[in-house]
Design an enzyme around this catalytic site. Sequence first.
Site, short mmCIF file in Angstrom:
data_model
loop_
_atom_site.label_atom_id
_atom_site.label_comp_id
_atom_site.label_asym_id
_atom_site.label_seq_id
_atom_site.Cartn_x
_atom_site.Cartn_y
_atom_site.Cartn_z
N SER A 162 0.81 -1.21 0.00
CA SER A 162 0.00 0.00 0.00
C SER A 162 0.85 1.27 0.00
O SER A 162 1.58 1.52 -0.94
CB SER A 162 -0.95 -0.05 1.19
OG SER A 162 -1.82 1.04 1.18
N ASP A 207 -1.66 6.39 -3.59
CA ASP A 207 -0.60 5.65 -2.90
C ASP A 207 -0.23 4.46 -3.78
O ASP A 207 -0.69 4.37 -4.93
CB ASP A 207 -1.07 5.22 -1.49
CG ASP A 207 -2.18 4.18 -1.54
OD1 ASP A 207 -2.96 4.19 -2.51
OD2 ASP A 207 -2.27 3.35 -0.62
N ASP A 233 -0.98 1.28 -4.03
CA ASP A 233 -1.98 0.37 -4.61
C ASP A 233 -3.28 1.09 -4.99
O ASP A 233 -4.29 0.44 -5.29
CB ASP A 233 -2.26 -0.82 -3.67
CG ASP A 233 -2.86 -0.41 -2.34
OD1 ASP A 233 -2.69 0.75 -1.93
OD2 ASP A 233 -3.52 -1.26 -1.70
N ASP A 268 -5.67 2.80 -3.61
CA ASP A 268 -6.97 2.88 -2.94
C ASP A 268 -7.14 4.26 -2.29
O ASP A 268 -8.22 4.61 -1.85
CB ASP A 268 -7.20 1.73 -1.94
CG ASP A 268 -6.06 1.52 -0.98
OD1 ASP A 268 -5.10 2.32 -0.99
OD2 ASP A 268 -6.13 0.55 -0.21
MG MG Z 1 -3.32 1.70 -0.14
#
Ligand code: MG
Length: 461
Positions: A99, A242, A244, A246
């Site tokens: 992440s 960020d 990944d 999300d």
């Molecule tokens: Mg993330």
Amino acid sequence: MYGYRLFGTDGVRGIVNEWLTPENALRLGLAIGSYLSRGDRVLVGCDGRAGNTFLVNAVISGLISSGIKVFYAGLTPTPALQLYVKNQGFDAGIMVTASHNPPEYSGLKLILSDGVEAPRDVEEAVEEAYEELSFRRITWAGLDYDVKGVSDVNDFYVDAIIKHVTPEIIMRKELSVVVDGANNVGSLTTPKLLRKLGVKVFTVNCDISHIPYRNPEPTPENLGYLPMFVRYLNAHFGVAHDGDADRAIFIDRLGRVLPGDRSAIILCEYLLTKEGLNIPKKVVTAISSSTIIDEMLSKYGVELIWTKVGSINIARTMMREGSLLGFEENGGFIYGVHQYVRDGAMATALMLECIASGGLELHELYDRIPKTYVIKTKVALDPRTKDEVAETIKEKLLDMFSGDKVIDVDGIKVINPNYWFLVRPSGTEPILRIYIEARSEELANKLLNSITFLIGGVVRR
Ligand code: MG
């Protein structure tokens, strides 16, 4: 009884080839595969971090060995994998990512068939299997060797997001946006989504690189020249993800980086009043968000529900309470109409529609929110004593601020009409996170000095 926690606030994290070795990733794959049922269909995806090639293969090996049918999505944002798991009937998903953590980290998020991260009781069952090496092994004749590639996860995701907005409204405005993909998987989907919505897109850090040009966490100090690019290009706004994707952090055309809870207030106000949507007047957020939200949303009759930090807590509370709006102050926005997970591209599409359908631009909407002074910082702790030290600090803070309102569902949050602050141990790193918000810079700095002096006294003992 197993001895330690593998899962932090959101998944397993570790430094690649230190704790997170191929051996441990294989063991994780075996533990997760053994928790699931034989023959379950599991979709595995990853971001572009260093080490993910061997980590993905190790996890997949463990899954196959324990009798799981594995499907591979390749490079994809976490919310894209989550949506595909939920909508295409997979039994689970595994996202190999760390992440927002620094580039030397990778990790793993376990997704259940509803597309949401696994709750704590599932994590505990996986941890127990991992610790005790109690794995289901399939005899040779029963093994399913095929790993089937799934190539349309990212396109499916982009098209699903478009269904939740009105493209004609966005296209009419001829908007321009700067996208910072953190040199990771958001680069594969957000520019594509925006172009499909008729937006003029400028990209920064949108090539996928094992050694990114910026730290994956989209904080003002990590975003470098991005605010200047947004101003210089005279774009309507900028958005930074960020690792990944999300999270979505927005930058207005004046170059101001909006804290995630401020952009969430703007999105919530828009969605609560959007014609025909009739969204329930319940908003869920974590303890780390600003108390300004209450000030801003109470006029709509909104019930605000505070949870522990961690998107899993927010998502599962939303599902339980029948709420469709939730968020974290770090830029994670959950639009339950789409899915109960943080989704950076969905938040971006909603922001486009918000600006295109109203009379105000992002910087004007931001100016309507009362200005306060915010400090976010962290203090490193010794990993061996971090829990004990954090507990002592909490007790001392309770003593020092005994006249103020306190919420202690996660760390300690102290609320006063002129300020609030939160001190809580990170779930993923050996650090103590400190959030302070006050009506003036002077007051915020005074609080920071008092808190860090107190922490210093405990840490040095
Ligand atoms: Mg993330």
